[in-house]
Design a protein around this motif. Sequence first.
Motif, PDB file in Angstrom:
ATOM      1  N   UNK A   1     -15.032   4.988 -54.767  1.00 47.87           N
ATOM      2  CA  UNK A   1     -15.459   3.648 -55.639  1.00 47.87           C
ATOM      3  C   UNK A   1     -14.387   2.867 -54.431  1.00 47.87           C
ATOM      4  N   UNK A   2     -15.243   2.346 -53.051  1.00 43.73           N
ATOM      5  CA  UNK A   2     -14.168   1.782 -52.307  1.00 43.73           C
ATOM      6  C   UNK A   2     -14.869   1.066 -51.057  1.00 43.73           C
ATOM      7  N   UNK A   3     -13.908  -0.075 -51.017  1.00 42.24           N
ATOM      8  CA  UNK A   3     -14.183  -0.023 -49.276  1.00 42.24           C
ATOM      9  C   UNK A   3     -14.383   0.564 -48.283  1.00 42.24           C
ATOM     10  N   UNK A   4     -14.563   0.966 -46.917  1.00 46.36           N
ATOM     11  CA  UNK A   4     -14.193   2.074 -46.443  1.00 46.36           C
ATOM     12  C   UNK A   4     -13.267   1.907 -45.659  1.00 46.36           C
ATOM     13  N   UNK A   5     -11.491   1.749 -45.205  1.00 49.84           N
ATOM     14  CA  UNK A   5     -11.099   0.990 -44.514  1.00 49.84           C
ATOM     15  C   UNK A   5     -11.563   1.717 -43.336  1.00 49.84           C
ATOM     16  N   UNK A   6     -11.487   0.543 -42.084  1.00 50.10           N
ATOM     17  CA  UNK A   6     -11.906   1.191 -40.673  1.00 50.10           C
ATOM     18  C   UNK A   6     -11.066   0.833 -39.356  1.00 50.10           C
ATOM     19  N   UNK A   7     -10.627   1.530 -38.251  1.00 51.94           N
ATOM     20  CA  UNK A   7     -10.165   1.353 -37.284  1.00 51.94           C
ATOM     21  C   UNK A   7     -10.753   1.159 -35.594  1.00 51.94           C
ATOM     22  N   UNK A   8     -10.343  -0.102 -35.512  1.00 56.60           N
ATOM     23  CA  UNK A   8     -11.268  -0.701 -34.342  1.00 56.60           C
ATOM     24  C   UNK A   8     -11.279   0.460 -33.651  1.00 56.60           C
ATOM     25  N   UNK A   9     -11.517   0.979 -32.229  1.00 53.74           N
ATOM     26  CA  UNK A   9     -12.164   1.847 -31.236  1.00 53.74           C
ATOM     27  C   UNK A   9     -12.156   0.941 -30.521  1.00 53.74           C
ATOM     28  N   UNK A  10     -10.748   1.508 -28.948  1.00 54.39           N
ATOM     29  CA  UNK A  10     -11.423   0.682 -27.821  1.00 54.39           C
ATOM     30  C   UNK A  10     -11.244   1.806 -26.749  1.00 54.39           C
ATOM     31  N   UNK A  11     -12.657   1.984 -25.837  1.00 56.66           N
ATOM     32  CA  UNK A  11     -12.969   3.139 -25.226  1.00 56.66           C
ATOM     33  C   UNK A  11     -12.070   2.026 -23.108  1.00 56.66           C
ATOM     34  N   UNK A  12     -12.275   3.235 -22.888  1.00 59.58           N
ATOM     35  CA  UNK A  12     -12.101   2.098 -21.366  1.00 59.58           C
ATOM     36  C   UNK A  12     -12.679   3.849 -20.254  1.00 59.58           C
ATOM     37  N   UNK A  13     -13.352   3.441 -19.479  1.00 58.94           N
ATOM     38  CA  UNK A  13     -14.720   4.882 -19.328  1.00 58.94           C
ATOM     39  C   UNK A  13     -14.959   4.492 -18.146  1.00 58.94           C
ATOM     40  N   UNK A  14     -15.250   5.529 -16.667  1.00 59.41           N
ATOM     41  CA  UNK A  14     -15.622   5.257 -15.245  1.00 59.41           C
ATOM     42  C   UNK A  14     -16.633   4.836 -15.604  1.00 59.41           C
ATOM     43  N   UNK A  15     -16.959   3.805 -14.405  1.00 61.09           N
ATOM     44  CA  UNK A  15     -18.425   2.873 -14.447  1.00 61.09           C
ATOM     45  C   UNK A  15     -19.353   4.599 -14.604  1.00 61.09           C
ATOM     46  N   UNK A  16     -19.605   5.470 -14.202  1.00 67.04           N
ATOM     47  CA  UNK A  16     -20.822   6.654 -13.848  1.00 67.04           C
ATOM     48  C   UNK A  16     -21.031   7.590 -15.324  1.00 67.04           C
ATOM     49  N   UNK A  17     -19.401   6.929 -16.090  1.00 69.04           N
ATOM     50  CA  UNK A  17     -19.694   7.880 -17.566  1.00 69.04           C
ATOM     51  C   UNK A  17     -19.883   7.266 -18.847  1.00 69.04           C
ATOM     52  N   UNK A  18     -20.214   5.712 -18.407  1.00 67.79           N
ATOM     53  CA  UNK A  18     -20.379   5.057 -19.386  1.00 67.79           C
ATOM     54  C   UNK A  18     -21.972   5.127 -20.431  1.00 67.79           C
ATOM     55  N   UNK A  19     -22.761   6.317 -19.294  1.00 64.54           N
ATOM     56  CA  UNK A  19     -24.230   5.959 -19.980  1.00 64.54           C
ATOM     57  C   UNK A  19     -24.048   7.306 -21.243  1.00 64.54           C
ATOM     58  N   UNK A  20     -23.405   8.371 -20.627  1.00 63.59           N
ATOM     59  CA  UNK A  20     -23.255  10.045 -21.398  1.00 63.59           C
ATOM     60  C   UNK A  20     -21.797   9.280 -22.813  1.00 63.59           C
ATOM     61  N   UNK A  21     -20.708   7.960 -22.528  1.00 63.36           N
ATOM     62  CA  UNK A  21     -20.134   8.082 -23.425  1.00 63.36           C
ATOM     63  C   UNK A  21     -20.843   7.495 -24.396  1.00 63.36           C
ATOM     64  N   UNK A  22     -22.074   6.420 -24.430  1.00 63.29           N
ATOM     65  CA  UNK A  22     -22.954   5.616 -25.470  1.00 63.29           C
ATOM     66  C   UNK A  22     -23.447   6.627 -25.981  1.00 63.29           C
ATOM     67  N   UNK A  23     -24.489   7.476 -24.941  1.00 67.50           N
ATOM     68  CA  UNK A  23     -25.382   8.871 -25.649  1.00 67.50           C
ATOM     69  C   UNK A  23     -24.836   9.199 -25.843  1.00 67.50           C
ATOM     70  N   UNK A  24     -23.386   9.441 -26.498  1.00 69.82           N
ATOM     71  CA  UNK A  24     -22.984  10.628 -27.611  1.00 69.82           C
ATOM     72  C   UNK A  24     -22.050   9.422 -28.845  1.00 69.82           C
ATOM     73  N   UNK A  25     -22.161   8.814 -28.353  1.00 65.39           N
ATOM     74  CA  UNK A  25     -21.583   7.611 -29.566  1.00 65.39           C
ATOM     75  C   UNK A  25     -22.709   7.312 -30.494  1.00 65.39           C
ATOM     76  N   UNK A  26     -23.953   7.188 -29.657  1.00 66.78           N
ATOM     77  CA  UNK A  26     -25.113   6.852 -30.013  1.00 66.78           C
ATOM     78  C   UNK A  26     -25.762   8.474 -31.320  1.00 66.78           C
ATOM     79  N   UNK A  27     -25.548   9.258 -30.808  1.00 66.25           N
ATOM     80  CA  UNK A  27     -25.587  10.443 -30.714  1.00 66.25           C
ATOM     81  C   UNK A  27     -24.951  10.645 -32.558  1.00 66.25           C
ATOM     82  N   UNK A  28     -23.482  10.130 -32.811  1.00 62.93           N
ATOM     83  CA  UNK A  28     -22.771  10.456 -33.715  1.00 62.93           C
ATOM     84  C   UNK A  28     -23.286   9.164 -34.817  1.00 62.93           C
TER      85      UNK A  28
END
Lengths: 165, 641
Positions: B1-28
């Motif tokens: 019964x609550x409002x979930x606490x949130x964390x702010x996420x910052x990621x820095x990724x090489x340009x090449x890896x950005x597609x994989x990162x986005x896919x992984x986050x979308x999947x999660x």
Amino acid sequence: MSAGDIFNEIFSGYNIAAFGAVFTALMACIGSAKGVGIVGEAASGVLAEDPSKFGNCLLLQALPGSQGIYGFVAAFFIFTKIRLFQGGVQLDIGQGAYLLACGLPIAFVGFFSAISQGKVAAAGVELIARRDGQVVKAITSSALVETYAILALLVSLLPIIMFNI
Amino acid sequence: MAISPMKKLYTVVPKKGSGRLLKALQCAGCVEVISSPFSEHTSVPSALTEKIHKTHFEMEQTERAVQFLMEYNDDTELGFGSSRLSVDDLEAGLDIVASEKVAAVNELQNTLYRLEKENSDLEVEINTLSPFIDTRFPIPAFNTAATSSVCGSFPSNTDYNLLLKELSKLACTVSLIYEDKYSKTVLVTSYKDDTEKVIGLIHSNGFTKTHAKASENEGFARGKIQYLNERLAQNKREIAALKKEASQKSRELLQLKALYGVYASRLERLEARKLASTTESTVVLCGWVPEANTEKICLILDGLECAYSLEDPSEQDNVPVLLINGRLPSVFEPVMTMYSVPLYGTYDPTVIMSFFYILIFGLMFADVGYGALLFFGSLLILKKAKLGYSTKKMLRMFMYCSLSCILCGALFGGYFGDIHNAVATGFLGIETAISPALWFDMINDPIRFFTLSLGIGVLHLVAAMLIKFYILCRDGEVFSAFADVGSWLLLFTGIGVCFINLNTGLIISVSGALALILTQGRHEKNLLLRLAKGVMSLYSIVSYASDLLSYSRILALSLSSAIIAGVVNTLATMSGFSLLGIVLFIIVFTVGHALNIAVNLLGTYVHTSRLQYLEFFGKFFVGGGREFAPFKYSSKYVVLK
């Protein structure tokens, strides 16, 4: 039967009280019907543009419906006092007039406040049409009008409850 | 019964890896991507914008094809959300084959619409021509050496005889071709010398030249109608063939739905990518993660080539709100979010609200029969129909509420109103007034029910005040909690005690009032003003009284539904115990109660919600929050994983 008898027959205490109850429900319900109607018209315009606002509009439209309910409650209390459902009781004209007078506050305040509340709620509908997330303010300002209907209900109910035949 | 606490996420990724990162986050599916704080200094690559436009277009085309085929699909197996497909499999090979299919379906759709439009035009033309079917002259007008003729019609309100009389003065003839309720169709032939006058006269009498056209080459009206009918039939055959083709194609619906999912998910990903900022060689992505999901996200990010940090939200952040509630209360979340999402860091009242919601709903709709119908109705729809997520929640909410209706119905003696008494008097002729109520009969003792309604109101309002008290204490404002909420509670307790013991009650309530007078003006510097403000605060008692009386609607709504049910029962049993009587009973009973349920269910829903919004939330609720919208796969037509 003489004219005087007919007069006494029609304006018996019981009839006056019953008339009071009917008049109370009548006025308050007409007011609510008008109020809800005013909001409904405004809401239809908004829903034509954005059907997803139906929930909020429905809520605002329901607000001026309260006065009708209050009128109904007061009328019902008078009905119970005069034992309408158990065949009725004998009342003298004074007692009948007392019960009639009891219904008047919510009858009149209900009628006028429902219409005013309808206007405020219709303006609220316009507000939520233009801006998202403003429904709370729209509801609050509309509900302020209802306060007075509730006060009138209180003034109507207390003497009815206190009344003893 | 609550409002979930949130964390702010910052990621820095090489340009090449950005597609994989986005896919992984979308999947999660548990990160809400927000605009990166550096986006002011970087620009969106134009290739990305173009790609978004292209994907958007493709998605819309696919959706158009899906919507079209859904009309021709009689196989319910392929309905909403019935299949789970893996995006990776889909992305691999689906595009090329399926996008050709989309094009073919849309082509078919266009042809179909064109033919249907053409047919309706043909039908109109045939209709306008049909009055002339037996004529053998060109339509609408023709000339001979000395005369000129024109076809047209007069509306029915033209005084035809008067007109004929006037026309007889000129060199012309009028022959009636066809007549119906609305108009008279005529052929007007005049000598050329008089034509102008004739035309002027008939036009001033409402004459309109016909839109129909038929020439001698077309075989006059009859020949043309025949030709048009042939074309109509030809088109209809084509339409039938196309529809057959469409229903054959609809077997591929699942594939197209999946394709839509792929496009929609890709679009989401591109939009997320647009929010991130691009530097020369890296991409910076920023988002919100619910605290419970941080471990999962860390695990994913550790497996990728990127740097990341998780931070607590700062004061200026507009943090999204994710509500975490148990199975039962969570179905009441939509009721609250319809009003407003609570602000991040405030209090989520769903659990307490759902308790009162169920209770008040039950009291307003107190009937065993109605409750049972509502319960089994909701259950049936839940089991049989394919529904969206929010509709399911709503039905489950009604199911919980219906249990409370049954309970309250048993307590206050509502069984389809008073069906027991109605059947006893109407059918069996026994004058009874047995009340099956376990506690007391609502209709016979409305004053008691009124008191009960207000009692529930007191509980509801006190609960709201206690929540306010808790919130203030939690935020470290203990003095405010006691001054602003505690003293009111003291005052009301005093008023309550007055009914038991007048003196003690008076002492308690006066001390509550004194506390209010002394504390409510504490933010004023001027001593006099401070006192005045304190005294003024007592005026709020009016608003508390009005809040409380508002609960009389519980009585009104439950009484009105019970009384209408009673009237239905009386009407249903009026014809007595005979074959006809029983048939009438079944009809009146079904229709009457169905109407009563429909009207009162809506009323109960609206007014129960209203009591929560105005009387309950009004005391403590801080709205204006933003709902957490995680970045995930589209689930519109198919569920992807």
